[in-house]
Design a protein around this motif. Structure first.
Motif, PDB file in Angstrom:
ATOM      1  N   ILE B   2       3.421  -7.953  12.829  1.00 61.31           N
ATOM      2  CA  ILE B   2       3.069  -6.614  13.280  1.00 61.31           C
ATOM      3  C   ILE B   2       2.698  -5.785  12.057  1.00 61.31           C
ATOM      4  N   GLN B   3       1.624  -5.042  12.151  1.00 62.07           N
ATOM      5  CA  GLN B   3       1.197  -4.221  11.019  1.00 62.07           C
ATOM      6  C   GLN B   3       0.966  -2.794  11.470  1.00 62.07           C
ATOM      7  N   ILE B   4       0.855  -1.922  10.482  1.00 61.42           N
ATOM      8  CA  ILE B   4       0.589  -0.510  10.777  1.00 61.42           C
ATOM      9  C   ILE B   4      -0.807  -0.387  11.365  1.00 61.42           C
ATOM     10  N   GLY B   5      -0.943   0.440  12.393  1.00 66.21           N
ATOM     11  CA  GLY B   5      -2.253   0.652  12.994  1.00 66.21           C
ATOM     12  C   GLY B   5      -2.517  -0.248  14.190  1.00 66.21           C
ATOM     13  N   ILE B  30       2.724   3.936  13.953  1.00 69.49           N
ATOM     14  CA  ILE B  30       2.433   4.830  12.836  1.00 69.49           C
ATOM     15  C   ILE B  30       3.435   4.696  11.698  1.00 69.49           C
ATOM     16  N   ALA B  31       4.526   3.988  11.912  1.00 70.19           N
ATOM     17  CA  ALA B  31       5.495   3.814  10.828  1.00 70.19           C
ATOM     18  C   ALA B  31       6.297   2.562  11.094  1.00 70.19           C
ATOM     19  N   LYS B  32       6.736   1.944  10.010  1.00 67.92           N
ATOM     20  CA  LYS B  32       7.511   0.716  10.151  1.00 67.92           C
ATOM     21  C   LYS B  32       8.565   0.713   9.059  1.00 67.92           C
ATOM     22  N   LYS B  33       9.781   0.412   9.417  1.00 64.80           N
ATOM     23  CA  LYS B  33      10.876   0.446   8.443  1.00 64.80           C
ATOM     24  C   LYS B  33      11.593  -0.888   8.490  1.00 64.80           C
ATOM     25  N   ASN B  34      11.601  -1.607   7.366  1.00 64.35           N
ATOM     26  CA  ASN B  34      12.202  -2.928   7.317  1.00 64.35           C
ATOM     27  C   ASN B  34      13.638  -2.836   6.878  1.00 64.35           C
ATOM     28  N   PHE B  35      14.544  -3.272   7.748  1.00 58.69           N
ATOM     29  CA  PHE B  35      15.937  -3.339   7.328  1.00 58.69           C
ATOM     30  C   PHE B  35      16.534  -4.641   7.786  1.00 58.69           C
ATOM     31  N   SER B  36      15.775  -5.736   7.737  1.00 57.85           N
ATOM     32  CA  SER B  36      16.079  -7.060   8.310  1.00 57.85           C
ATOM     33  C   SER B  36      16.387  -6.946   9.790  1.00 57.85           C
ATOM     34  N   ILE B  37      17.627  -6.773  10.217  1.00 51.63           N
ATOM     35  CA  ILE B  37      17.833  -6.796  11.658  1.00 51.63           C
ATOM     36  C   ILE B  37      17.604  -5.433  12.295  1.00 51.63           C
TER      37      ILE B  37
END
Lengths: 129, 96
Positions: B2-5, B30-37
């Motif tokens: 999954i990517q932005i946009g 519009i935003a994605k935050k990676n925190f593993s789970i």
């Protein structure tokens, strides 16, 4: 994630039903609290009426009513961890018992308002979101 | 991936009375935050002249299905400028 409820005294909200009012101002949050969020009742005064429905409106400018908040611009949390943010702060007008005055509601309603308490909202709105 | 946009269609499980069903929610990321789970995405959608944003945790058991409808070419990691644009001005260029 922002965890505050943001509707306070002097907050201006938009009305999303067909009762004739357009903009209202919050005077007091329910039961003496400092701030309110979605699903809370507030005491309001009407500031502006819709221009086209001035003759047939059910409310009078400057009068005090109660309202139920239906969407907020700050975060509205769900119990599964997801968060909703709407583009406007909106409310609908109710009477003293909490039943809506108007006959139609515009715009999306959050799913946390689908309770036994707010049964009438399901029939006059466009759906829960 | 999954990517932005991306334009996504997410199926979310909801409980209506006694029944459980999936409700679909469409929008652009519009935003994605990676925190593993606790990977969280913010999905935005314009609904009847107001915008609605929803932050969803992707690894939650309530998220059922995920289909990517289209990808876009973007030059930012967070697309918060889309909050000020409506209609045709908020279109994103498609990437094939």
């Amino acid at each position: 994630h922002v965890r505050k409820k943001m509707i306070q005294q002097q907050t201006r909200l938009k009305i999303s039903d067909n009762s004739g009012a357009k903009i209202i101002k919050c005077i007091q949050c329910s039961s003496g609290k400092k701030s309110a969020g979605v699903g809370d009742f507030i005491v309001i005064s009407v500031k502006e009426l819709r221009a086209k429905s001035r003759a047939t409106s059910k409310v009078v400018k400057g009068e005090v009513y109660r309202a139920l908040i239906t969407s907020v611009k700050s975060a509205h949390l769900r119990k599964d961890g997801s968060v909703h943010r709407f583009g406007q702060n909106t409310a609908i007008l109710t009477d003293r018992q909490g039943k809506p005055i108007a006959t139609r509601i515009f715009g999306p309603l959050p799913r946390t308002l689908r309770n036994n308490k707010f049964m009438k909202l399901a029939s006059i709105s466009t759906g829960f979101f | 991936r999954i990517q932005i946009g991306d334009s996504l269609k997410i199926g979310v499980k909801i409980i209506e009375g006694n029944k459980e069903r999936t409700q679909f929610y469409e929008g652009t990321i519009i935003a994605k935050k990676n925190f593993s789970i606790s990977l969280a995405i913010t999905v935005r959608k314009a609904l009847q002249s107001t915008g609605v944003e929803r932050i969803l945790l992707l690894h939650s058991p309530k998220v059922d299905t995920l289909t990517i409808l289209k990808s876009s070419k973007v030059c930012r990691s967070k697309l918060y400028y889309l909050r000020n644009l409506n209609g045709k001005a908020s279109r994103l260029k498609q990437q094939f």
